[in-house]
Structure formats: structure tokens, C-alpha cells
Design a protein around this motif. Structure first.
Motif, short mmCIF file in Angstrom:
data_model
loop_
_atom_site.label_atom_id
_atom_site.label_comp_id
_atom_site.label_asym_id
_atom_site.label_seq_id
_atom_site.Cartn_x
_atom_site.Cartn_y
_atom_site.Cartn_z
N ARG A 105 68.18 28.04 24.25
CA ARG A 105 67.40 26.82 24.45
C ARG A 105 68.33 25.64 24.23
O ARG A 105 69.07 25.60 23.22
N LYS A 106 68.29 24.69 25.19
CA LYS A 106 69.11 23.49 25.05
C LYS A 106 68.47 22.38 25.85
O LYS A 106 68.31 22.49 27.08
N ARG A 107 68.12 21.30 25.17
CA ARG A 107 67.59 20.13 25.89
C ARG A 107 68.74 19.20 26.23
O ARG A 107 69.75 19.15 25.53
N GLY A 108 68.58 18.43 27.28
CA GLY A 108 69.60 17.46 27.65
C GLY A 108 70.56 17.97 28.73
O GLY A 108 71.44 17.24 29.16
N VAL A 109 70.38 19.22 29.17
CA VAL A 109 71.22 19.75 30.25
C VAL A 109 70.65 19.24 31.57
O VAL A 109 69.43 19.29 31.78
N ARG A 110 71.51 18.74 32.43
CA ARG A 110 71.03 18.23 33.72
C ARG A 110 71.76 18.95 34.84
O ARG A 110 72.98 19.15 34.76
N SER A 111 70.98 19.26 35.86
CA SER A 111 71.58 19.90 37.03
C SER A 111 72.28 18.84 37.87
O SER A 111 71.80 17.72 38.00
N GLY A 112 73.42 19.24 38.45
CA GLY A 112 74.14 18.28 39.28
C GLY A 112 73.49 18.09 40.63
O GLY A 112 73.83 17.19 41.38
N LEU A 113 72.53 18.96 40.95
CA LEU A 113 71.94 18.92 42.29
C LEU A 113 70.90 17.81 42.42
O LEU A 113 70.18 17.56 41.47
#
Lengths: 113, 456
Positions: A105-113
Motif C-alpha cells: 500500500r502506498k499513497r501518492g503514487v501517480r501514473s505517468g499516463l
């Protein structure tokens, strides 16, 4: 035993709650794999095991991450999330080199797409 | 008040007129330069300039009023090689140069109490607390002189907010004029009702300005205090500079820094508040009393009411807590209760100031050595009107490495020797960010006003 080529995917790590899947190559840290795959992953120190911003909570597959040692151990000692939730399991994405599938679990990850 | 010889000449009327000053400005000035010369921090010549032109004529904090409760109470204030006795007389506060008019002996040391008068240990000459001579042993030994010639020499002294300031210039500008606009910013916190909870002194192998600069901006939070980013939006800190002093602050809302990449719907307010409180508890060991610690741990465990942000909840708890303790926070804004202000009272007093408590630092050069400074933590707590507390014991920690100061302070301290050592190495001048380091630049510009008469 086969000789795996350096670019072979050795682990697929699912990142909750968004459900992204990061494909990790042999010897790569989870953070490096995520960035290579175009994700933006929270970090300030970029792999020095100093800032702890990249931390993940381990949901499943802890064995894929290997033992906690050295710099990672020192950083986890002072990880604030661990201090307020001592019974949950945390690792640093910049230090773990997954060798098998896992869920974190990790919040703050953003997809580059 | 006895007329004294001015210790040093006033600011050079026209700095450019003295060849030597033009040379000094070329070598050291910050005003008008993009990069600040490193030698400001490492050069014995610059340190000597500060001794001669800054510390001789700037208002500086000597102690707090609470350290001088009864007539006869004194504090020795030292700056480089100068020493000033600050004391309470029967009628108010006075300050004297700490030197016997006979043959120069230091009259008092440290903190203590004069028993009704001041007496030199060497030949027994005596003065009233008002500085007037009472006895010269075997006066007939001396060529005749007026008593006024051997009165203790006054040092200008004045107070604001419970702080006692001195100025070694015989005719300084009024204190409140010098302090403007600091009182306007800080009076609402009732600093005069604050009392020490900690008074700790240590020594760093760093220039005093290195330490002031290190605490005078929030730009270092991301790399030096990265775990703070979970509950502090460092990018939201406000910075402003005044004629002499500077301020940064705000960003009190417990929300994560955008550097952590969290979307609004990913923010767990409950956890953020718990993390903030955990950090406060660990960063400031000994700062919070048992009651406060209990209250804070309870906040960590209490579920946030539906739809309430961490900031709203914490603000409510803080204000209720203040009411319960009988503190008047009616003039404090929500921002001051949550986030607070970090004012640099030029030249050397700064630190986080929040409703109910100050965690502030005083820094002084350690003699004439540019590579050493005396650093103090003064933590203050607001008491109710009329409430009193004994002065805490003043602690001296000769080796700062021997102690755990709490996470945040440990992180700051670890930087100090590295900064000073690095400044000695050949390299470019210091490059300062326009917004997040404007407070650092301003401090150096104001210093140039004192040293070289440069305006900016």
C-alpha cells in the motif's frame, strides 16, 4: 537454473489503493522500477534511505523483499508511520529489490499516463 | 547617568571615504552582490569587524525579566570580550560594564544576588546597586577625584515582551524603534507572560551566523527534516522581510507537503494529526509537561468527527486547552494557534513561536574565533495572568554530541559543523533563493548596515 537476462521481469508488485502494477527487473529497487515504468513515486532523497518518503506498507508477499539491513533498518527505526503503528509492516521502496510478486500500500503514487 | 567615553566611534559617516572601508566592502559586502562571500563566516578580520561595529551598538537580548525578580538579582551578559552586569535595583533594571573603575577587575560572574551592594573582591571598593560609589578603601591614597569618576559605567537597558535588552552604545536609538515591527507581530502571544521551561547552552564549531542562517528559513525542511513533510506544507510557508528583522511562518494547517504527491482524496487527516503530534513529542523532549503529553496522546487516539479536517479538530482542541488553562488567546489568529511565526530579532534571536509556547534560540560568537559559537535553547511557556514559576536551572552542555536533543534538533545540529567546514574550502560565494531564502539575504544586508553603513 537459467541465466536470466538483466531486463527480465522477476516480480510484479501491485500498489494499492490505486491498483497500479509495477514490473520489477532483476536487481532493481521498487522505486527505480516504478520510475522506469513512468510512475511518479514520492521521494525527496532519491534512493539514499534518508527521507523515508518512499515507504510502503507490506500487505502480501513480504518474503519477496529480503531481509532488512543497514541503512534501511536505520531509516525504518525512525519511520514515523511505524512509530504510531508498531504492529504494521513497512519497507522502503528505494531499498527493497523484489524477487517475487507482492502487494503493497502506498499513497501518492501517480501514473505517468 | 554617568557620562562615559564612547567605546567605539559611531558608524563611519561615509564608508567610501575611508580607503580601508572600501577595501573591506569589496571583500565582504553582501549588499548589491548576487553571491555572498564565504569569508563572512570564516575570516577573523570579519569577526573583528563585527566585534567592533555590530556588537558595540546593536540592541541585544541579555536575559529575561523573570531572571531578575528581587532587588540585587543579577545576570552577567557576555558578548565576545565584553561583560555587562544586568541587575534589578530598588527602582528598576540597570546594567553596568562589568569592570572595576579602580584596576579593572570583573565585579560579578554568572548569575546571582548582590547582597545590598556591589563589592570588588580585589580591594573591597563598594557601590550601591544604583552604581554610586559607597567606599574607597584608604581614599587618601589617591589624588583627589569626584565620586562620579568612579561610578559604575551605565549600559543602556530596556525591556520588551519580558526580554531584557542591552546596548553598549551610550546613546542608542529607542528599543521599540529598533524592534519595529516585531512587537506588532508578537505582542498577541503575551511574551511577557512566558516563563522558561528550559535554558540550555552549548557550543558549536560553527560561526554564529551559520547557525542563525540555518534556523532562519524553511527551505531546509525537505532535506534536513523530511519526515515533517507528512504534516507540513513547507511550500506554503510565508516569508517576509522588514527594515531590520525578518519573519517566516504560517503553514500551520496539518496537511502534507505537495512534494509527497498525495491527491486530496488520499489524505488521511486522522493519520496526519497523529504523525504531527508524534513528531512534536519526539522533537521537543522535556518541552511538554505530563498534562500536555496526556492531552496530545489522547488527540492521537481520538477519531476525527465526520467531515472535520485535522486542522479544524486540532485548532478546537488547542483553543479549548488554552481556555481550560486560563490563557487569553482572544487576540491570536487561528494561524498563530496552529502554525505560528518564526521571527528573527536581529541580530541573533529566533525560533518557532506558536500560541502558548516559544522554542527559541540565542546565538553569540564565542570570543573572537569565527569557527565557534555559543548556542542556547530558550523554551518558554505561557502562564496565566498572575501565575508564577521558579526560574529553571540553566544547563550547560559542553559537548552537544553527548546528548539526544530530539529528532528535529538532532537533524539541525548535525548540519552545523559540516557547513562551517565546507565554508573554509575554496568555492563560490553563497547563492540564495529569492523567496525561501529571502530572510537569510536580508539578515546579511542588515549586518552590512551596521558594519559598513550600506543601505538596502
Amino acid at each position: 537454473m537459467t541465466d536470466a537476462r538483466p531486463t527480465e521481469v522477476v516480480a510484479r508488485v501491485r500498489v494499492e489503493p490505486k491498483g497500479f502494477v509495477v514490473e520489477v527487473q532483476r536487481g532493481e529497487s521498487l522505486l527505480a522500477a516504478a520510475e522506469r515504468s513512468g510512475f511518479a513515486w514520492p521521494t525527496v532523497c532519491h534512493g539514499q534511505a534518508d527521507c523515508t518518503a518512499c515507504y510502503v506498507e507490506v500487505i502480501d508477499g513480504a518474503g519477496a523483499f529480503g531481509a532488512i539491513e543497514g541503512l534501511e533498518r536505520d531509516a525504518l527505526e525512525r519511520l514515523p508511520e511505524r512509530r504510531i503503528n508498531p504492529d504494521r509492516s513497512f519497507r522502503l521502496a528505494c531499498q527493497i529489490r523484489p524477487t517475487g510478486d507482492a502487494v503493497v500500500r502506498k499513497r501518492g503514487v501517480r501514473s505517468g499516463l | 547617568m554617568v557620562a562615559t567615553q564612547p567605546i567605539r566611534p559611531a558608524v563611519p559617516a561615509d564608508p567610501g571615504a575611508h580607503e580601508h572601508d572600501a577595501e573591506l566592502i569589496a571583500r565582504y559586502a553582501a549588499v548589491g552582490r548576487e553571491l555572498l562571500p564565504r569569508e563572512r563566516f570564516t575570516s577573523p578580520e570579519f569577526a573583528a569587524l563585527e566585534a567592533e561595529r555590530l556588537w558595540t551598538r546593536v540592541w541585544q537580548i541579555a536575559c529575561r525579566v523573570e531572571e531578575l525578580r528581587a532587588p540585587g538579582d543579577f545576570v552577567e551578559y557576555t558578548i565576545i570580550d565584553q561583560s555587562v552586569i544586568v541587575l534589578r535595583t530598588d527602582t528598576g533594571l540597570r546594567a553596568y560594564f562589568n569592570t572595576c573603575p579602580h584596576r579593572g577587575t570583573r565585579l560579578a560572574q554568572g548569575c546571582g544576588q548582590f547582597r545590598g551592594e556591589i563589592r570588588c573582591p580585589f580591594h573591597g571598593w563598594r557601590w550601591s546597586l544604583d552604581g554610586e560609589n559607597v567606599e574607597v578603601l584608604d581614599r587618601h591614597e589617591f589624588a583627589p577625584f569626584d565620586d562620579a569618576e568612579i561610578a559604575l559605567q551605565d549600559v543602556a537597558v530596556d525591556t520588551w515582551g519580558g526580554f531584557v535588552f542591552v546596548n553598549l552604545d551610550p546613546a542608542p536609538m529607542p528599543l521599540l524603534e529598533f524592534l519595529d515591527p516585531v512587537p506588532a507581530w508578537l505582542d498577541a502571544y503575551h511574551p511577557e507572560r512566558m516563563r522558561f521551561t528550559q535554558h540550555t547552552t552549548t557550543v558549536f564549531e560553527a560561526n554564529w551566523k551559520v547557525v542563525v542562517d540555518a534556523f532562519n528559513e524553511g527551505y531546509h525542511i525537505a532535506a534536513t527534516h523530511p519526515e515533517v513533510l507528512r504534516w507540513k506544507d513547507d511550500a506554503a510557508l510565508e516569508y517576509e522581510v522588514f527594515h531590520t528583522h525578518t519573519r517566516y511562518g504560517g503553514a500551520g494547517e496539518p496537511v502534507p507537503s505537495p512534494r509527497l504527491g498525495l491527491d486530496a482524496d488520499e489524505i488521511d487527516h486522522q493519520e496526519i494529526l497523529a504523525l504531527k503530534i508524534q513528531d512534536l513529542i519526539e522533537s521537543l523532549p522535556g518541552y511538554f509537561g505530563d498534562d500536555d503529553l496526556r492531552a496530545m496522546r489522547e488527540v492521537q487516539r481520538t477519531p476525527l468527527p465526520e467531515g472535520m479536517t485535522a486542522g479544524e479538530f486540532y485548532l478546537g482542541r488547542r483553543r479549548n486547552g488554552a481556555d481550560a488553562r486560563g490563557l487569553d488567546w482572544s487576540h491570536l489568529t487561528d494561524e498563530q494557534v496552529l502554525g505560528g511565526d518564526d521571527l528573527l530579532i536581529f541580530p541573533n534571536f529566533l525560533g518557532p513561536i506558536v500560541a502558548g509556547g516559544w522554542f527559541t534560540y540565542r546565538v553569540r560568537p564565542n570570543g573572537t574565533n569565527p569557527d565557534s559559537c555559543i548556542f542556547e535553547i530558550w523554551s518558554l511557556e505561557e502562564l496565566r495572568e498572575g501565575e508564577e514559576r521558579e526560574m529553571v536551572e540553566r544547563a550547560f552542555v559542553p559537548d552537544w554530541r553527548s546528548r539526544d536533543w530530539g529528532t528535529v534538533i538532532n537533524q539541525d545540529f548535525r548540519n552545523m559543523p559540516a557547513i562551517q567546514a565546507g565554508l573554509h574550502v575554496r568555492g563560490p560565494g553563497l547563492r540564495l533563493g529569492k523567496r525561501q531564502e529571502m530572510t537569510v539575504r536580508r539578515f546579511h544586508e542588515v549586518l552590512d548596515r551596521f558594519l559598513f553603513g550600506l543601505e538596502s
